[in-house]
Write a protein that holds these residues in place. Structure first.
Motif, PDB file in Angstrom:
ATOM      1  N   MET A 197      -8.113   0.864   9.898  1.00 55.33           N
ATOM      2  CA  MET A 197      -7.722   1.638   8.741  1.00 55.33           C
ATOM      3  C   MET A 197      -8.961   2.169   8.058  1.00 55.33           C
ATOM      4  N   GLY A 198      -8.860   3.349   7.617  1.00 51.18           N
ATOM      5  CA  GLY A 198     -10.018   4.011   7.032  1.00 51.18           C
ATOM      6  C   GLY A 198     -10.303   3.557   5.619  1.00 51.18           C
ATOM      7  N   ASN A 199     -11.209   4.271   4.964  1.00 51.89           N
ATOM      8  CA  ASN A 199     -11.596   3.869   3.615  1.00 51.89           C
ATOM      9  C   ASN A 199     -11.086   4.820   2.556  1.00 51.89           C
ATOM     10  N   ALA A 200     -10.183   5.699   2.897  1.00 54.10           N
ATOM     11  CA  ALA A 200      -9.584   6.591   1.911  1.00 54.10           C
ATOM     12  C   ALA A 200      -8.078   6.519   2.053  1.00 54.10           C
ATOM     13  N   SER A 201      -7.373   6.642   0.936  1.00 54.57           N
ATOM     14  CA  SER A 201      -5.928   6.472   0.956  1.00 54.57           C
ATOM     15  C   SER A 201      -5.244   7.486   1.862  1.00 54.57           C
ATOM     16  N   SER A 202      -5.845   8.644   2.082  1.00 60.72           N
ATOM     17  CA  SER A 202      -5.241   9.642   2.957  1.00 60.72           C
ATOM     18  C   SER A 202      -5.275   9.195   4.418  1.00 60.72           C
ATOM     19  N   MET A 203      -6.084   8.190   4.733  1.00 63.54           N
ATOM     20  CA  MET A 203      -6.197   7.737   6.108  1.00 63.54           C
ATOM     21  C   MET A 203      -5.203   6.626   6.439  1.00 63.54           C
ATOM     22  N   LEU A 204      -4.382   6.222   5.506  1.00 64.15           N
ATOM     23  CA  LEU A 204      -3.371   5.198   5.731  1.00 64.15           C
ATOM     24  C   LEU A 204      -2.149   5.886   6.319  1.00 64.15           C
ATOM     25  N   THR A 205      -1.867   5.616   7.588  1.00 65.75           N
ATOM     26  CA  THR A 205      -0.752   6.277   8.266  1.00 65.75           C
ATOM     27  C   THR A 205       0.531   5.476   8.107  1.00 65.75           C
ATOM     28  N   GLN A 206       1.640   6.090   8.454  1.00 68.32           N
ATOM     29  CA  GLN A 206       2.929   5.386   8.423  1.00 68.32           C
ATOM     30  C   GLN A 206       2.892   4.184   9.358  1.00 68.32           C
ATOM     31  N   TYR A 207       2.223   4.344  10.492  1.00 70.85           N
ATOM     32  CA  TYR A 207       2.078   3.235  11.439  1.00 70.85           C
ATOM     33  C   TYR A 207       1.312   2.082  10.790  1.00 70.85           C
ATOM     34  N   ASP A 208       0.223   2.391  10.077  1.00 73.81           N
ATOM     35  CA  ASP A 208      -0.560   1.367   9.385  1.00 73.81           C
ATOM     36  C   ASP A 208       0.299   0.629   8.357  1.00 73.81           C
ATOM     37  N   ILE A 209       1.056   1.391   7.600  1.00 72.81           N
ATOM     38  CA  ILE A 209       1.913   0.809   6.560  1.00 72.81           C
ATOM     39  C   ILE A 209       2.920  -0.148   7.189  1.00 72.81           C
ATOM     40  N   GLU A 210       3.568   0.285   8.257  1.00 72.50           N
ATOM     41  CA  GLU A 210       4.560  -0.558   8.920  1.00 72.50           C
ATOM     42  C   GLU A 210       3.918  -1.789   9.552  1.00 72.50           C
ATOM     43  N   GLU A 211       2.715  -1.627  10.070  1.00 69.71           N
ATOM     44  CA  GLU A 211       1.995  -2.756  10.668  1.00 69.71           C
ATOM     45  C   GLU A 211       1.668  -3.814   9.604  1.00 69.71           C
ATOM     46  N   VAL A 212       1.209  -3.375   8.453  1.00 69.54           N
ATOM     47  CA  VAL A 212       0.897  -4.298   7.356  1.00 69.54           C
ATOM     48  C   VAL A 212       2.178  -4.974   6.867  1.00 69.54           C
ATOM     49  N   GLN A 213       3.232  -4.198   6.750  1.00 69.87           N
ATOM     50  CA  GLN A 213       4.508  -4.732   6.292  1.00 69.87           C
ATOM     51  C   GLN A 213       5.020  -5.804   7.267  1.00 69.87           C
TER      52      GLN A 213
ATOM     53  N   ILE B 146       2.363  -1.150  -0.626  1.00 70.08           N
ATOM     54  CA  ILE B 146       1.259  -1.152   0.334  1.00 70.08           C
ATOM     55  C   ILE B 146       0.330   0.024   0.075  1.00 70.08           C
ATOM     56  N   VAL B 147       0.893   1.197  -0.174  1.00 70.03           N
ATOM     57  CA  VAL B 147       0.073   2.375  -0.455  1.00 70.03           C
ATOM     58  C   VAL B 147      -0.740   2.155  -1.735  1.00 70.03           C
ATOM     59  N   SER B 148      -0.108   1.622  -2.782  1.00 67.67           N
ATOM     60  CA  SER B 148      -0.816   1.356  -4.036  1.00 67.67           C
ATOM     61  C   SER B 148      -1.903   0.304  -3.837  1.00 67.67           C
ATOM     62  N   LEU B 149      -1.588  -0.739  -3.069  1.00 68.99           N
ATOM     63  CA  LEU B 149      -2.576  -1.782  -2.804  1.00 68.99           C
ATOM     64  C   LEU B 149      -3.734  -1.247  -1.966  1.00 68.99           C
ATOM     65  N   TYR B 150      -3.446  -0.300  -1.085  1.00 67.07           N
ATOM     66  CA  TYR B 150      -4.516   0.284  -0.275  1.00 67.07           C
ATOM     67  C   TYR B 150      -5.496   1.069  -1.155  1.00 67.07           C
ATOM     68  N   GLN B 151      -4.948   1.793  -2.113  1.00 63.76           N
ATOM     69  CA  GLN B 151      -5.811   2.528  -3.028  1.00 63.76           C
ATOM     70  C   GLN B 151      -6.686   1.563  -3.819  1.00 63.76           C
ATOM     71  N   ARG B 152      -6.101   0.465  -4.270  1.00 62.54           N
ATOM     72  CA  ARG B 152      -6.871  -0.536  -5.016  1.00 62.54           C
ATOM     73  C   ARG B 152      -7.905  -1.208  -4.113  1.00 62.54           C
ATOM     74  N   PHE B 153      -7.512  -1.491  -2.865  1.00 68.49           N
ATOM     75  CA  PHE B 153      -8.426  -2.086  -1.890  1.00 68.49           C
ATOM     76  C   PHE B 153      -9.637  -1.183  -1.691  1.00 68.49           C
TER      77      PHE B 153
ATOM     78  N   VAL C  56       3.362   0.999  -8.766  1.00 64.25           N
ATOM     79  CA  VAL C  56       3.489   2.029  -7.744  1.00 64.25           C
ATOM     80  C   VAL C  56       3.588   3.371  -8.428  1.00 64.25           C
ATOM     81  N   ASP C  57       2.939   4.346  -7.807  1.00 60.79           N
ATOM     82  CA  ASP C  57       2.928   5.691  -8.415  1.00 60.79           C
ATOM     83  C   ASP C  57       4.186   6.451  -8.102  1.00 60.79           C
TER      84      ASP C  57
END
Length: 181
Positions: free
Chosen positions: A1-17, A35-42, A180-181
């Motif tokens: 997973m990348g270091n910017a929120s735009s790099m979080l894919t649907q596959y990444d989200i489902e994998e984390v979930q 997960i998306v909100s936590l990724y931004q914070r991460f 969550v936004d």
């Protein structure tokens, strides 16, 4: 997973979930929005974009740094990647099971990770929580009496089952809402 929120894919989200759901066996431990909100914070915490969060980066969160158990928690969080970061925080989800929350608390007390909590482990937590308000002798007296009343001695070890007996019937509430936004 990348270091910017735009790099979080649907596959990444489902994998984390799926990873979090497998750890806690409680269904949807965290939502995709969380997960998306936590990724931004991460990404904000991972200042050097290394893909993991160091203890120093965690201490940049004021609420975490002020926690009297922060040093114990740091041992648990130092070097977390994003999946483990979400899994760590999922114990604080309203959807997390009581058992998952009890396991988390047990890990906080079991600082050496040997699967049992000794009198000294309990004493250290009590010291962290009480600070300089009571002396070491007073802490030992209180804890010795408490252990005796609960049917344990100073030489006893508490196991996860013991924590489950104590906390399982208390209506344990340990939740943090993820905005969550």
């Amino acid at each position: 997973m990348g270091n910017a929120s735009s790099m979080l894919t649907q596959y990444d989200i489902e994998e984390v979930q799926e990873y979090c759901n497998n750890l806690c066996s409680c269904g949807n431990a965290v939502s995709q929005q969380e997960i998306v909100s936590l990724y931004q914070r991460f990404c904000q915490l991972d200042r050097n974009a290394k893909g993991f969060i160091s203890a120093d980066e965690f201490l940049s969160v004021p609420e975490f740094a002020m926690n009297p158990l922060s040093q114990r928690l740091l041992k648990m969080v130092d070097g977390l990647n994003f999946k483990d970061f979400v899994a760590f925080l999922s114990a604080f989800s309203a959807k997390a099971s009581v058992h998952q929350k009890i396991q988390f608390i047990f890990k906080v007390y079991d600082s050496d990770g040997n699967g049992k909590v000794s009198f000294n482990d309990l004493l250290e937590v009590l010291r962290d929580l009480s600070g300089s308000f009571i002396s070491d002798d007073q802490r030992e007296q209180v804890l010795t009496q408490l252990m005796k009343e609960a049917g344990y001695s100073r030489d006893s070890y508490l196991m996860l089952d013991d924590f489950t007996k104590v906390f399982g019937s208390t209506g344990l509430k340990m939740e943090v809402e993820v905005p969550v936004d």
